[in-house]
Design a protein around this motif. Structure first.
Motif, mmCIF file in Angstrom:
data_model
loop_
_atom_site.group_PDB
_atom_site.id
_atom_site.type_symbol
_atom_site.label_atom_id
_atom_site.label_comp_id
_atom_site.label_asym_id
_atom_site.label_seq_id
_atom_site.Cartn_x
_atom_site.Cartn_y
_atom_site.Cartn_z
ATOM 1 N N LEU A 118 1.901 -0.754 10.972
ATOM 2 C CA LEU A 118 1.231 -1.876 10.375
ATOM 3 C C LEU A 118 2.213 -2.625 9.434
ATOM 4 O O LEU A 118 1.637 -3.244 8.672
ATOM 5 C CB LEU A 118 -0.028 -1.403 9.527
ATOM 6 N N GLY A 119 3.464 -2.494 9.553
ATOM 7 C CA GLY A 119 4.294 -3.117 8.930
ATOM 8 C C GLY A 119 4.698 -2.675 7.186
ATOM 9 O O GLY A 119 5.448 -3.264 6.650
ATOM 10 N N ARG A 120 4.158 -1.566 7.170
ATOM 11 C CA ARG A 120 4.271 -0.902 5.644
ATOM 12 C C ARG A 120 5.645 -0.033 5.702
ATOM 13 O O ARG A 120 5.807 0.651 6.513
ATOM 14 C CB ARG A 120 3.397 0.032 5.449
ATOM 15 N N PRO A 121 6.551 -0.451 4.771
ATOM 16 C CA PRO A 121 7.889 0.063 4.642
ATOM 17 C C PRO A 121 7.528 1.550 3.982
ATOM 18 O O PRO A 121 6.628 1.842 3.328
ATOM 19 C CB PRO A 121 8.701 -0.643 3.567
ATOM 20 N N LEU A 122 8.615 2.672 4.314
ATOM 21 C CA LEU A 122 8.576 3.727 3.710
ATOM 22 C C LEU A 122 9.449 3.805 2.399
ATOM 23 O O LEU A 122 10.573 3.597 2.531
ATOM 24 C CB LEU A 122 9.021 4.868 4.379
ATOM 25 N N ALA A 135 3.374 -3.945 -11.362
ATOM 26 C CA ALA A 135 4.791 -3.653 -12.006
ATOM 27 C C ALA A 135 5.816 -3.603 -10.553
ATOM 28 O O ALA A 135 6.842 -4.237 -10.657
ATOM 29 C CB ALA A 135 4.954 -2.428 -12.656
ATOM 30 N N THR A 136 5.239 -3.017 -9.657
ATOM 31 C CA THR A 136 6.086 -3.141 -8.446
ATOM 32 C C THR A 136 5.189 -3.323 -7.239
ATOM 33 O O THR A 136 3.941 -3.224 -7.135
ATOM 34 C CB THR A 136 6.751 -1.437 -8.133
ATOM 35 N N PRO A 137 5.778 -3.671 -5.737
ATOM 36 C CA PRO A 137 4.910 -3.814 -4.725
ATOM 37 C C PRO A 137 4.391 -2.397 -4.181
ATOM 38 O O PRO A 137 4.876 -1.389 -4.626
ATOM 39 C CB PRO A 137 6.010 -4.357 -3.692
ATOM 40 N N GLY A 138 3.011 -2.462 -3.887
ATOM 41 C CA GLY A 138 2.425 -1.210 -3.453
ATOM 42 C C GLY A 138 2.061 -0.363 -4.538
ATOM 43 O O GLY A 138 1.520 0.675 -4.343
ATOM 44 N N ALA A 178 -9.726 -0.317 -1.776
ATOM 45 C CA ALA A 178 -8.751 0.389 -1.001
ATOM 46 C C ALA A 178 -7.547 -0.466 -1.235
ATOM 47 O O ALA A 178 -7.452 -1.611 -1.266
ATOM 48 C CB ALA A 178 -9.168 0.479 0.339
ATOM 49 N N PHE A 179 -6.378 0.364 -1.209
ATOM 50 C CA PHE A 179 -5.005 -0.169 -1.008
ATOM 51 C C PHE A 179 -4.239 0.263 -0.108
ATOM 52 O O PHE A 179 -3.025 0.414 -0.476
ATOM 53 C CB PHE A 179 -4.494 0.218 -2.804
ATOM 54 N N CYS A 180 -4.940 0.372 0.901
ATOM 55 C CA CYS A 180 -4.078 1.034 2.201
ATOM 56 C C CYS A 180 -3.109 -0.249 2.562
ATOM 57 O O CYS A 180 -2.175 0.202 3.217
ATOM 58 C CB CYS A 180 -5.116 1.405 3.247
ATOM 59 N N GLY A 181 -3.393 -1.309 2.334
ATOM 60 C CA GLY A 181 -2.709 -2.421 2.952
ATOM 61 C C GLY A 181 -1.330 -2.475 2.767
ATOM 62 O O GLY A 181 -0.403 -2.713 3.804
ATOM 63 N N ASP A 182 -0.693 -2.072 1.487
ATOM 64 C CA ASP A 182 0.752 -1.907 1.039
ATOM 65 C C ASP A 182 1.152 -0.329 0.671
ATOM 66 O O ASP A 182 1.887 -0.148 0.109
ATOM 67 C CB ASP A 182 1.151 -2.800 0.184
ATOM 68 N N CYS A 183 0.439 0.610 1.502
ATOM 69 C CA CYS A 183 0.703 1.944 1.046
ATOM 70 C C CYS A 183 2.235 2.263 1.661
ATOM 71 O O CYS A 183 2.167 2.291 2.703
ATOM 72 C CB CYS A 183 -0.295 2.869 1.597
ATOM 73 N N THR A 233 -0.749 4.523 11.499
ATOM 74 C CA THR A 233 -1.666 3.793 11.318
ATOM 75 C C THR A 233 -2.532 4.111 10.297
ATOM 76 O O THR A 233 -3.825 3.264 10.176
ATOM 77 C CB THR A 233 -2.233 3.356 12.763
ATOM 78 N N ASP A 234 -2.366 4.881 9.595
ATOM 79 C CA ASP A 234 -3.410 5.451 8.509
ATOM 80 C C ASP A 234 -3.966 4.570 7.345
ATOM 81 O O ASP A 234 -3.229 3.922 6.810
ATOM 82 C CB ASP A 234 -2.696 6.660 7.594
ATOM 83 N N ARG A 235 -5.172 4.484 7.494
ATOM 84 C CA ARG A 235 -5.726 3.582 6.275
ATOM 85 C C ARG A 235 -7.299 4.016 6.168
ATOM 86 O O ARG A 235 -8.289 3.237 6.236
ATOM 87 C CB ARG A 235 -5.757 2.056 6.638
ATOM 88 N N TYR A 236 -7.361 5.336 5.696
ATOM 89 C CA TYR A 236 -8.549 6.025 5.456
ATOM 90 C C TYR A 236 -9.480 5.391 4.690
ATOM 91 O O TYR A 236 -10.658 5.167 4.864
ATOM 92 C CB TYR A 236 -8.400 7.381 5.012
ATOM 93 N N SER A 237 -9.026 4.791 3.273
ATOM 94 C CA SER A 237 -9.900 4.294 2.499
ATOM 95 C C SER A 237 -10.527 3.155 2.822
ATOM 96 O O SER A 237 -11.810 2.564 2.795
ATOM 97 C CB SER A 237 -9.142 3.833 1.116
ATOM 98 N N GLU A 238 -9.886 2.258 3.775
ATOM 99 C CA GLU A 238 -10.281 0.752 4.439
ATOM 100 C C GLU A 238 -11.483 1.327 5.240
ATOM 101 O O GLU A 238 -12.568 0.620 5.500
ATOM 102 C CB GLU A 238 -9.197 0.142 5.049
#
Length: 380
Positions: free
Chosen positions: A36-40, A264-267, A298-303, A351-356
């Motif tokens: 989903l394009g989310r960085p580690l 304060a920070t992304p994510g 939910a804040f899954c989008g940038d987790c 692809t995890d996004r449980y809260s969403e």
């Protein structure tokens, strides 16, 4: 009111052993994105499955009793194995490492691990942001050694200032005064960045919201209110015990002037609110509070968080139902390139996004639904 059900399941859900992906993958380049394009960017490392508290929302005594079969020491990753894996994660772009449990300070000589991790560097050549989450029960005696070893920040779990409530919630009759003494010891040891996390359960400790905010206002300590979450399968979670963060802020603003602050920070998982001065502006000397709304917002989008269990399983979500066995690779002779390739393959398929998706998933009472891993096993 819904019936409280506590299924008796093994927190390790050992039967779930997904196959670690095989290459070829390019070597670490300081950036690794999931499907989903989310960085580690963040790695949370659990160092023990043991805890000396029995908080009902995490390790209820009905399940984690005196005969509970904890992992043996040989099952745990050694400090050297943890450090080696952490170095590979850093090469993939991780910048922040959080040590968790169980209660991490129960792991003997934990400061030695902190010292090893503090020697590592991110892909940009910087010291990683090292932090630790603790219940504070052993902090008074460990704070100085942790700070000297290179630990940068601390998060202390504290659900009430009222001793009777705190003892009831930790369910081992531990006094709140000793946790507060641990926080004071951490400040005296030189920790400048301390957060206190309060899990809010409606009808249990929600009357402590304003007293907690008043207590930590102006102390240099950031207080965060966390919605009671449906983590794992043993805490008897019910939606009617969740107090939405919006209502927490409403209660606070009736008593204390607050102004919204940017992330304060992304994510970042917390929504920030600053204590305001007489002119309605944020006064940094008074500090701030935060809310973590993993149920209602939910804040899954940038987790950007990965979680490594104490026995070397990699989980991609706090609400995961499976983990990948990195310990087998470590002890099977894999080199760093092989470890990096395995981690890359796992994260790139995420692809995890449980809260969403929570509202569309089968209820916990559905016996066919996969069991989520316990919070005490992979930390918060």
């Amino acid at each position: 009111m819904a019936e409280r059900v506590i299924p008796l399941v093994d927190q390790r859900i050992a039967a779930l052993r997904p196959r670690v992906p095989e290459g070829p993958f390019a070597g670490p380049e300081g950036w690794l994105a999931d499907a989903l394009g989310r960085p580690l960017r963040d790695l949370r490392i659990s160092v023990t499955d043991r805890c000396n508290f029995r908080c009902s929302y995490c390790m209820p005594k009905e399940v984690f009793g005196k005969d509970y079969p904890y992992l043996s020491h040989s099952d745990l990753l050694s400090f050297e194995e943890i450090t080696r894996l952490a170095s590979v994660f850093l090469a993939h772009g991780v910048r922040k490492i959080r040590l968790t449990g169980g209660e991490p300070l129960l792991r003997r000589h934990l400061e030695n691990l902190v010292e090893q991790l503090a020697r590592l560097r991110t892909a940009e050549g910087r010291v990683p942001d090292l932090t630790l989450t603790t219940n504070g029960s052993l902090l008074a005696r460990k704070a100085r050694a942790l700070r000297d070893a290179g630990l940068a920040r601390l998060t202390v779990s504290l659900d009430s200032l009222q001793d009777s409530v705190f003892r009831r919630m930790n369910d081992v009759d531990f006094p709140v005064g000793e946790v507060l003494a641990g926080i004071e010891a951490a400040q005296a040891a030189g920790f400048e960045h301390i957060k206190v996390n309060m899990v809010v359960k409606r009808g249990t400790n929600d009357h402590e919201i304003v007293p907690m905010a008043r207590h930590f206002r102006g102390t240099g300590i950031t207080l965060r209110f966390i919605e009671y979450m449906d983590v794992g399968a043993t805490n008897g979670w019910r939606m009617d015990e969740v107090l939405p963060s919006a209502q927490v802020i409403e209660r606070l603003r009736e008593e204390l002037p607050l102004v919204p602050l940017p992330a304060a920070t992304p994510g970042e998982t917390a929504e920030r609110w600053g204590h305001a001065d007489a002119q309605g502006r944020h006064d940094p000397a008074l500090g701030e509070v935060g809310t973590i709304s993993s149920v209602t917002r939910a804040f899954c989008g940038d987790c950007s968080r990965a979680r490594l269990s104490m026995e070397g399983r990699l989980y991609l979500c706090l609400f995961a139902t499976q983990g990948w066995d990195l310990r087998a690779l470590l002890r099977g002779g894999a080199d760093d390139a092989g470890l990096a390739a395995a981690i890359a393959g796992i994260w790139q398929g995420r692809t995890d996004r449980y809260s969403e998706l929570r509202g569309s998933l089968p209820p916990d009472t559905d016996a066919t639904a996969p069991r989520r891993v316990e919070m005490s096993y992979i930390g918060g």
